[in-house]
Design a protein around this motif. Structure first.
Motif, PDB file in Angstrom:
ATOM      1  N   MET A   1       0.947  -1.151  -0.155  1.00 37.15           N
ATOM      2  CA  MET A   1      -0.114   0.061   0.125  1.00 37.15           C
ATOM      3  C   MET A   1       0.877   1.228   0.051  1.00 37.15           C
ATOM      4  O   MET A   1       1.930   1.247   0.732  1.00 37.15           O
ATOM      5  CB  MET A   1      -0.927   0.110   1.227  1.00 37.15           C
ATOM      6  N   ALA A   2       0.583   2.225  -0.814  1.00 37.51           N
ATOM      7  CA  ALA A   2       1.333   3.526  -0.773  1.00 37.51           C
ATOM      8  C   ALA A   2       0.661   4.332   0.110  1.00 37.51           C
ATOM      9  O   ALA A   2      -0.429   4.659  -0.224  1.00 37.51           O
ATOM     10  CB  ALA A   2       1.178   4.136  -2.228  1.00 37.51           C
ATOM     11  N   THR A   3       1.273   4.847   1.139  1.00 37.45           N
ATOM     12  CA  THR A   3       0.965   5.560   2.316  1.00 37.45           C
ATOM     13  C   THR A   3       1.555   7.072   2.227  1.00 37.45           C
ATOM     14  O   THR A   3       2.668   6.861   1.797  1.00 37.45           O
ATOM     15  CB  THR A   3       1.039   4.739   3.747  1.00 37.45           C
ATOM     16  N   HIS A   4       0.869   7.955   3.064  1.00 31.97           N
ATOM     17  CA  HIS A   4       1.657   9.251   3.108  1.00 31.97           C
ATOM     18  C   HIS A   4       1.381   9.649   4.550  1.00 31.97           C
ATOM     19  O   HIS A   4       0.129   9.456   5.130  1.00 31.97           O
ATOM     20  CB  HIS A   4       1.049  10.273   2.064  1.00 31.97           C
ATOM     21  N   GLU A   5       2.483  10.048   5.065  1.00 31.09           N
ATOM     22  CA  GLU A   5       2.248  10.622   6.460  1.00 31.09           C
ATOM     23  C   GLU A   5       3.100  12.001   6.466  1.00 31.09           C
ATOM     24  O   GLU A   5       4.046  12.453   5.837  1.00 31.09           O
ATOM     25  CB  GLU A   5       3.221   9.670   7.361  1.00 31.09           C
ATOM     26  N   GLY A   6       2.139  12.873   7.426  1.00 31.35           N
ATOM     27  CA  GLY A   6       2.658  14.411   7.488  1.00 31.35           C
ATOM     28  C   GLY A   6       2.168  15.238   6.515  1.00 31.35           C
ATOM     29  O   GLY A   6       1.279  14.826   5.605  1.00 31.35           O
ATOM     30  N   GLN A   7       2.568  16.197   6.463  1.00 33.70           N
ATOM     31  CA  GLN A   7       1.922  17.561   5.824  1.00 33.70           C
ATOM     32  C   GLN A   7       2.329  17.220   4.268  1.00 33.70           C
ATOM     33  O   GLN A   7       3.501  16.903   3.899  1.00 33.70           O
ATOM     34  CB  GLN A   7       2.611  18.868   6.227  1.00 33.70           C
ATOM     35  N   TRP A   8       1.333  17.720   3.296  1.00 37.32           N
ATOM     36  CA  TRP A   8       1.600  17.572   1.883  1.00 37.32           C
ATOM     37  C   TRP A   8       2.338  18.672   1.502  1.00 37.32           C
ATOM     38  O   TRP A   8       1.822  19.899   1.987  1.00 37.32           O
ATOM     39  CB  TRP A   8       0.253  17.457   1.293  1.00 37.32           C
ATOM     40  N   LYS A   9       3.250  18.692   0.523  1.00 36.98           N
ATOM     41  CA  LYS A   9       3.982  19.838   0.011  1.00 36.98           C
ATOM     42  C   LYS A   9       2.906  20.590  -0.763  1.00 36.98           C
ATOM     43  O   LYS A   9       1.982  20.278  -1.290  1.00 36.98           O
ATOM     44  CB  LYS A   9       4.775  19.239  -1.345  1.00 36.98           C
ATOM     45  N   ALA A  10       3.084  21.980  -0.606  1.00 33.81           N
ATOM     46  CA  ALA A  10       1.914  23.147  -0.948  1.00 33.81           C
ATOM     47  C   ALA A  10       1.988  22.778  -2.574  1.00 33.81           C
ATOM     48  O   ALA A  10       2.919  22.606  -3.361  1.00 33.81           O
ATOM     49  CB  ALA A  10       2.747  24.445  -0.743  1.00 33.81           C
ATOM     50  N   GLY A  11       0.691  22.907  -3.149  1.00 30.02           N
ATOM     51  CA  GLY A  11       0.276  22.638  -4.401  1.00 30.02           C
ATOM     52  C   GLY A  11       0.053  21.456  -4.772  1.00 30.02           C
ATOM     53  O   GLY A  11      -0.338  21.075  -6.060  1.00 30.02           O
ATOM     54  N   THR A  12       0.370  20.276  -4.037  1.00 30.74           N
ATOM     55  CA  THR A  12      -0.025  18.929  -4.323  1.00 30.74           C
ATOM     56  C   THR A  12      -1.430  18.622  -3.905  1.00 30.74           C
ATOM     57  O   THR A  12      -2.057  19.211  -2.929  1.00 30.74           O
ATOM     58  CB  THR A  12       0.705  18.138  -3.230  1.00 30.74           C
ATOM     59  N   ARG A  56      -6.539   3.955   7.061  1.00 29.84           N
ATOM     60  CA  ARG A  56      -6.140   4.959   6.579  1.00 29.84           C
ATOM     61  C   ARG A  56      -6.956   5.840   5.688  1.00 29.84           C
ATOM     62  O   ARG A  56      -7.488   5.518   4.819  1.00 29.84           O
ATOM     63  CB  ARG A  56      -4.933   4.996   5.686  1.00 29.84           C
ATOM     64  N   ALA A  57      -6.937   7.341   6.079  1.00 28.22           N
ATOM     65  CA  ALA A  57      -7.769   8.230   5.374  1.00 28.22           C
ATOM     66  C   ALA A  57      -7.520   8.080   3.918  1.00 28.22           C
ATOM     67  O   ALA A  57      -6.655   8.319   3.232  1.00 28.22           O
ATOM     68  CB  ALA A  57      -8.006   9.750   5.833  1.00 28.22           C
ATOM     69  N   ALA A  58      -8.845   8.181   3.150  1.00 28.16           N
ATOM     70  CA  ALA A  58      -8.601   8.217   1.497  1.00 28.16           C
ATOM     71  C   ALA A  58      -9.427   9.579   1.056  1.00 28.16           C
ATOM     72  O   ALA A  58      -9.103   9.893   0.168  1.00 28.16           O
ATOM     73  CB  ALA A  58      -9.203   6.916   1.089  1.00 28.16           C
TER      74      ALA A  58
END
Length: 256
Positions: A1-12, A56-58
């Motif tokens: 699973m591709a997961t992401h943690e933390g703040q997203w980069k501005a513009g993403t 995990r939130a989608a």
């Protein structure tokens, strides 16, 4: 699973949500189509539902705010300062629909339109970062801006979010990717053969382990098919609408 943690980069592209007149029907539909489970955020937040994949939130689903409001998926672009981004939107020919406003304990948001009239959101995290699962079944895997005037809109998004653009082999001439610091984030182009009068819009692509099976679930649960599943140079895709008419794309691996 591709997961992401933390703040997203501005513009993403960092979040996507949907407003509907009947939340229980919507959650049942998307559970059947995408396998989502849901967490109710409570009455304080209008019983907004957080769709999850393996905890995990989608995405999010909530009630419409005004009677007669159409249902559609809203894509949110990350910002480090929602107020500053809102000013860039209006300074560059876009319009504000709502905000900037705080969602207590979660973030600060804006709903806006670009110069071609496509609605999008801006999200500054104050605790809730956005999507935690991406590029996997049930997660956001791609996003397109389909626009009546893509050239003008590209100038707008470059000024507001710093996007750069590249042509795509095998795609329509007016279609490009958009990128931040060389990293591709999605696509932007014309309306791609949509019926006359179709307004500019963003469309979310959700991953499906089996696109054909997911489309069958769309039909079995009150949705409709706008483009039957087909293999493309970019994967197998089907464009569908939920029971409230909100369109989205299902995307998976090419089949034999």
């Amino acid at each position: 699973m591709a997961t992401h943690e933390g703040q997203w980069k501005a513009g993403t592209p960092c979040w996507v949500d949907l407003n509907v007149p009947d939340v229980p029907t919507a959650t049942a539909f998307y559970s059947a189509v995408l396998g989502w489970s849901f967490v109710d955020t409570g009455a304080e937040f209008g019983n907004y539902q957080i769709a999850q994949v393996d905890g995990r939130a989608a995405a999010g689903i909530g009630p419409i705010m005004q009677e007669g409001q159409p249902s559609f998926w809203t894509l949110y672009l990350a910002s480090d300062d929602a107020d500053a981004t809102a000013k860039l939107v209006t300074d560059n020919g876009g319009s504000l629909i709502a905000g900037p406003m705080d969602i207590p304990g979660s973030g600060r948001m804006v709903i806006a339109t670009d110069t071609a009239g496509a609605v999008f959101g801006v999200w500054q995290t104050l605790g809730m970062n956005g999507a935690e699962v991406v590029n996997e079944p049930g997660g956001l895997v791609w996003e397109d801006a389909r626009l009546t005037d893509p050239e003008t809109a590209r100038a707008f998004y470059a000024a507001v979010f710093g996007y750069t653009y590249d042509a795509v082999d095998g795609a329509p001439e007016d279609y490009t990717t958009f990128a931040l610091d060389g990293e591709i984030k999605g696509g932007m182009g014309g309306l791609m053969g949509a019926p006359d009068g179709t307004p500019s819009h963003w469309i979310a692509y959700f991953g499906a382990a089996d696109v054909d099976a997911a489309v069958a679930q769309v039909q079995a649960n009150g949705g409709s098919v706008m483009m039957a599943p087909q293999n493309t140079p970019f994967g197998r895709m089907g464009i569908v609408a939920d029971p409230f008419g909100a369109p989205f794309c299902l995307h998976g691996e090419v089949t034999g």
